[in-house]
Design a protein around this motif. Structure first.
Motif, mmCIF file in Angstrom:
data_model
loop_
_atom_site.group_PDB
_atom_site.id
_atom_site.type_symbol
_atom_site.label_atom_id
_atom_site.label_comp_id
_atom_site.label_asym_id
_atom_site.label_seq_id
_atom_site.Cartn_x
_atom_site.Cartn_y
_atom_site.Cartn_z
ATOM 1 N N ARG A 92 0.816 -1.219 0.000
ATOM 2 C CA ARG A 92 0.000 0.000 0.000
ATOM 3 C C ARG A 92 0.853 1.274 0.000
ATOM 4 N NH1 ARG A 92 -5.286 -0.242 1.744
ATOM 5 N NH2 ARG A 92 -6.208 -2.283 1.376
ATOM 6 N N SER A 93 2.153 1.121 0.192
ATOM 7 C CA SER A 93 3.033 2.281 0.335
ATOM 8 C C SER A 93 3.740 2.592 -0.983
ATOM 9 C CB SER A 93 4.073 2.010 1.422
ATOM 10 O OG SER A 93 5.035 3.045 1.467
ATOM 11 N N SER B 65 2.082 -2.447 12.602
ATOM 12 C CA SER B 65 2.824 -1.246 12.224
ATOM 13 C C SER B 65 4.172 -1.655 11.657
ATOM 14 C CB SER B 65 3.032 -0.312 13.420
ATOM 15 O OG SER B 65 1.794 0.161 13.899
ATOM 16 N N ASN C 151 -8.022 0.211 7.191
ATOM 17 C CA ASN C 151 -7.597 1.350 8.028
ATOM 18 C C ASN C 151 -6.091 1.630 7.868
ATOM 19 O OD1 ASN C 151 -10.219 1.625 9.101
ATOM 20 N ND2 ASN C 151 -9.798 0.062 10.645
ATOM 21 N N PHE C 152 -5.656 1.615 6.628
ATOM 22 C CA PHE C 152 -4.237 1.831 6.340
ATOM 23 C C PHE C 152 -3.897 3.315 6.480
ATOM 24 C CE2 PHE C 152 -0.764 2.813 3.395
ATOM 25 C CZ PHE C 152 0.189 1.881 3.813
ATOM 26 N N THR C 153 -2.790 3.616 7.168
ATOM 27 C CA THR C 153 -2.356 5.003 7.343
ATOM 28 C C THR C 153 -0.857 5.108 7.091
ATOM 29 O OG1 THR C 153 -2.002 4.714 9.719
ATOM 30 C CG2 THR C 153 -4.152 5.562 9.028
ATOM 31 N N VAL C 154 -0.442 6.279 6.645
ATOM 32 C CA VAL C 154 0.973 6.565 6.413
ATOM 33 C C VAL C 154 1.384 7.733 7.313
ATOM 34 C CG1 VAL C 154 2.690 7.333 4.739
ATOM 35 C CG2 VAL C 154 0.857 5.805 4.023
ATOM 36 N N THR C 155 2.482 7.561 8.032
ATOM 37 C CA THR C 155 3.045 8.630 8.852
ATOM 38 C C THR C 155 4.376 9.048 8.225
ATOM 39 O OG1 THR C 155 2.040 7.703 10.852
ATOM 40 C CG2 THR C 155 3.843 9.303 11.156
ATOM 41 N N ILE D 41 4.257 2.990 8.372
ATOM 42 C CA ILE D 41 2.893 2.705 7.943
ATOM 43 C C ILE D 41 2.226 1.788 8.962
ATOM 44 C CG2 ILE D 41 3.382 2.992 5.488
ATOM 45 C CD1 ILE D 41 3.760 -0.007 5.269
ATOM 46 N N SER D 42 0.914 1.764 8.937
ATOM 47 C CA SER D 42 0.174 0.861 9.822
ATOM 48 C C SER D 42 -1.140 0.506 9.160
ATOM 49 C CB SER D 42 -0.074 1.510 11.186
ATOM 50 O OG SER D 42 -0.821 2.713 11.037
ATOM 51 N N GLY D 43 -1.697 -0.629 9.563
ATOM 52 C CA GLY D 43 -2.960 -1.085 9.009
ATOM 53 C C GLY D 43 -3.449 -2.311 9.756
#
Length: 816
Positions: free
Chosen positions: A547-548, A603, A584-588, A593-595
């Protein structure tokens, strides 16, 4: 003028009682004879020039009856379906590139910008005189596109949506007109000079007065079409400037031409005094010649920098769902359409390869002639050439939003931000014209007071010799040639004034990953917590990283690399190819990344981001690890992901270090940063930085007085790129990084950066040379002209050569 005459042109109104064409002028209802006079009268009033009717001494010429019909035709551009091809969305505003006809010099661009900026609803106007284009941003809630085009039409310019083919046709039309005017002026100049030179040097012997007067009438006859046709370019420019209550370089030119022409007519009719018909013809010919050379040079630059769409084919081979092939227009392709490209064919549109393998020549975009190997999931771009394989491509962008079109738009946007040198030159040239007119008036007054018979001709020499045509060309000609050169080398400027700022840079800060390094990661080592299956952990890591868009993600998507790591751990199990659904995938940025997979939160990223404080001591067991996979903060696996330097990193940094301080700001571990930068000429190398810490580091450099250039490529580099004095997005940078950058390297060569800096210094030098020559020439020639030592023909030659020298000096940038 009676009440039954047209208030604008004074001609009788055919049906005075119909009241069809009326408008309010000077507080009263006025009748007009036709829609053309009505349209022009309303344009004069709306532009705040109503006093024209109060102070005029003669009625105006009858206007074109078809002007309203022309303006009505422009309403077709308000059709949303037609706008879809050439109008771009900028938030709630709209933006368009226009091809402009009727531009003759830099003052035209200023005049258009000034007039359109007065119109309610127009947010930004940037005219590129060199390329005869305008970039206009407007609010569709306040004004329509047709109204913008109508405003241009009313002030004497024709604007149409930019299209490469039409733009080329427009250039050829203007070139044809130039050649006609130039040809007529050249032929007549030779005839008149041959005739008048014979009289001046008494080559015809002692001829009678009647014969001399006959020669004068012949010269007048030959000069008239040159003045009325060939010189019309300058009169139109002067009229446009005066209608906008300003002056430009065409004003003194027009005064000089008509002053000399009328004086010649008077001398010929009254049979007394001197005539300078040969000077008029030579003046118009040489001035036209300098503008024609400028016209050709800016087209040459524009061909390199902006007409990239010529590389995109008109047609494409579309693959239908049933497997059949059909030919269609490239501009009709939509997102998710599938096209087939065979060996030797040009890729018609931006997309992603879904099948096939081929080498693609991307030199038209990047300036690099080594082909790039494309395979499944590789991005491809319209205009590049498929060399040795067949590719099946899924369309990801319509032709309107293709990369080549984006480049054209960015170039237009770049010219919207003029360097200080350009702004100073533009303002100075207008003040200089005013000063020339004032000095000319004072010169005439002085010599007339002295009783000199040459007062008029001395004044004409002042007007001609000091015309600041070269000054108006000094900056835009150099900038356009420089941007064309950089485009050819795969360097895209988003701001023209960035070139000026680059010359002041003394510190260069670089990101490590994807900037100094190739951005092609491999997993060199891996550690797993007790009870954790290596293949399962790799499978989860692979699902998250898919996803990244970070370069590290590619290391986990490579099945070969995963197989090798699994084998190195002594596992005989097969690779786990389970497809995990990530929610609920997120990028910091700068962290990781986390999901969620099966309702469990995972993470992946740096230790500071993904590992819980209670687990930090465990990191000591694998100090070289830089990517951690955790579940609810507990370590599942740790990976050492390595990258290698680009082939040209060492050479590039050696060149840059000679005149700049170099610093590396990286989010990677300090240990990895130190290992990578040890052999490089880096003054400062900081690792383990978050995006905020990178931003603070650059701010600290700037506060200490440094001028900082930042080079980066990732999402986490966007804040620091935006804060730097000049920002460069390197290689295959993310869209976020490109948005924050001032310069984009379309290719993958770091050596482009020293070339960019070298060109910036060359441009600064050329602009200084051009302005220095232009101002120096005028200052030097003015005393000779005012003192009467300079005859009109000498002034003509000097002024024209000055403009030609400036244009020629700028075009040398293209060959360096």
């Amino acid at each position: 003028m009676t009440k039954h005459d047209c208030y604008h042109c004074g001609l009788p109104i055919a049906s005075p009682d119909n009241g069809k064409f009326t408008t309010v002028i000077l507080g009263q209802q006025r009748d007009m004879c036709c829609p053309g006079c009505l349209a022009v009268a309303e344009a004069i009033v709306n532009n705040g020039l109503e006093d024209y009717y109060q102070f005029r001494t003669e009625p105006a010429q009858k206007s074109d009856d078809g002007i309203l019909e022309t303006l009505d035709k422009l309403k077709v551009y308000d059709d949303p379906s037609l706008q879809e091809e050439f109008v771009f969305e900028e938030g709630q505003d709209k933006q368009i590139q226009l091809t402009l006809e009727g531009i003759t010099c830099a003052a035209c661009g200023w005049l258009i910008e000034k007039q359109l900026s007065k119109v309610k609803g127009i947010k930004q106007v940037a005219v590129n005189v060199q390329e005869r284009r305008a970039l206009v941003t407007w609010s569709p809630f306040q004004i329509k596109l047709s109204q913008i085009l109508s405003t241009l039409k009313r002030i004497g310019y024709v604007g149409s949506p930019f299209h490469p083919d039409e733009h080329e046709a427009s250039y050829k039309r203007e070139q044809k007109t130039f050649l006609k005017k130039l040809g007529l002026a050249g032929i007549m100049t030779m005839q008149v000079m041959m005739l008048m030179t014979g009289l001046y040097f008494d080559w015809f012997g002692a001829i009678e007065l009647e014969t001399r007067q006959y020669f004068y009438w012949v010269a007048l006859t030959l000069t008239t079409p040159v003045v009325l046709y060939s010189g019309s370019t300058f009169y139109v420019g002067a009229a446009k400037a005066l209608s906008a209550r300003t002056v430009n370089m065409d004003v003194p030119v027009t005064l000089a031409i008509f002053g000399t022409y009328i004086a010649g007519i008077r001398s010929t009719v009254l049979e007394q005094g001197e005539v300078y018909f040969e000077s008029i013809c030579m003046f118009i010919f040489l001035l036209l010649l300098s503008r024609f050379l400028e016209h050709r040079s800016r087209h040459r630059a524009a061909q390199i920098s902006a007409n990239m769409m010529q590389y995109v084919p008109v047609s494409a081979t579309k693959l239908l769902p049933d497997g059949s092939l059909t030919e269609c227009l490239a501009k009709q392709l939509k997102i998710d359409d599938v096209v087939l490209v065979k060996p030797g064919e040009t890729i018609p549109i931006d997309g992603v390869v879904t099948e096939g393998n081929a080498a693609v020549d991307e030199s038209m975009l990047t300036g690099e002639f080594n082909p790039v190997r494309k395979s499944n999931s590789s991005p491809v771009y319209g205009g590049t050439v498929c060399q040795d394989g067949t590719l099946t491509i899924t369309v990801t962008q319509t032709l309107k939003n293709a990369l080549v079109n984006q480049i054209v738009r960015l170039q237009a946007s770049a010219m919207a931000s003029k360097p200080k040198a350009a702004q100073i030159a533009d303002n100075f040239s207008r003040y200089f014209v005013t000063a020339v007119l004032l000095i000319s008036a004072l010169t005439y007054g002085f010599w007339a007071y002295q009783g000199s018979d040459e007062a008029f001709w001395i004044t004409i020499s002042v007007l001609v010799a000091t015309c600041p045509c070269a000054l108006g060309l000094a900056t835009p000609s150099a900038l356009t040639c420089a941007m064309a050169k950089l485009n050819r080398q795969g360097i895209l400027l988003k701001r023209a004034d960035a070139l000026e700022q680059i010359t002041d840079i003394d510190t260069i800060a670089l990101d490590k990953t994807g900037t100094l390094t190739k951005g092609k990661f491999t997993i060199s080592n891996a550690w797993y917590a007790d009870g954790v299956d290596s293949n399962s952990a790799l499978s989860i890591a692979r699902a998250l990283e898919s996803r990244s868009e970070h370069p590290i993600a590619k290391a986990f998507s490579d099945g070969v690399a995963l197989s090798e790591i699994s084998a190195s751990r002594g596992s005989a199990d097969a690779i786990d190819n389970t497809v995990h659904k990530v929610t609920n995938f997120t990028v910091t940025p700068g962290g990781g990344i986390s999901g969620e997979i099966n309702d469990t939160l995972f993470s992946m990223g740096s230790a500071a981001f993904s590992v819980h404080e209670s687990q930090l001591k465990l990191i000591e067991a694998f100090p070289s690890a830089n990517v951690f996979l955790t579940v609810k903060g507990r370590i599942m696996a740790a990976y050492e992901v390595k990258d290698s330097l680009r082939e040209d990193t060492q050479e590039t940094l050696d060149i840059l270090a000679a005149s700049h301080t170099l610093a590396v700001l990286s989010g990677d571990t300090q240990q990895n940063v130190n290992a990578l930068t040890a052999p490089l000429p880096i003054s400062t190398a900081k690792g383990g930085l978050t995006p905020e810490q990178k931003y603070e580091a650059v701010q600290a450099m700037q506060q200490s007085g440094a001028k900082v250039m930042m080079m980066g490529d990732g999402i986490n580099d966007a804040p620091v790129l935006a804060s730097a004095d000049v920002a460069i997005a390197v290689g295959n940078a993310t869209d976020v990084a490109k948005t924050a950058a001032d310069v984009i390297l379309l290719g993958d060569q770091l050596l482009s950066v020293p070339e960019l800096i070298r060109t910036a210094h060359q441009v600064k030098q050329k602009i200084r040379q051009n302005i220095g020559w232009s101002v120096g020439y005028n200052v030097l020639i003015l005393p000779f002209a005012v003192s009467g030592l300079l005859s009109p023909w000498m002034a003509v030659v000097g002024m024209s050569l000055s403009s030609i020298i400036v244009v020629t000096n700028s075009t040398r940038l293209l060959s360096k």
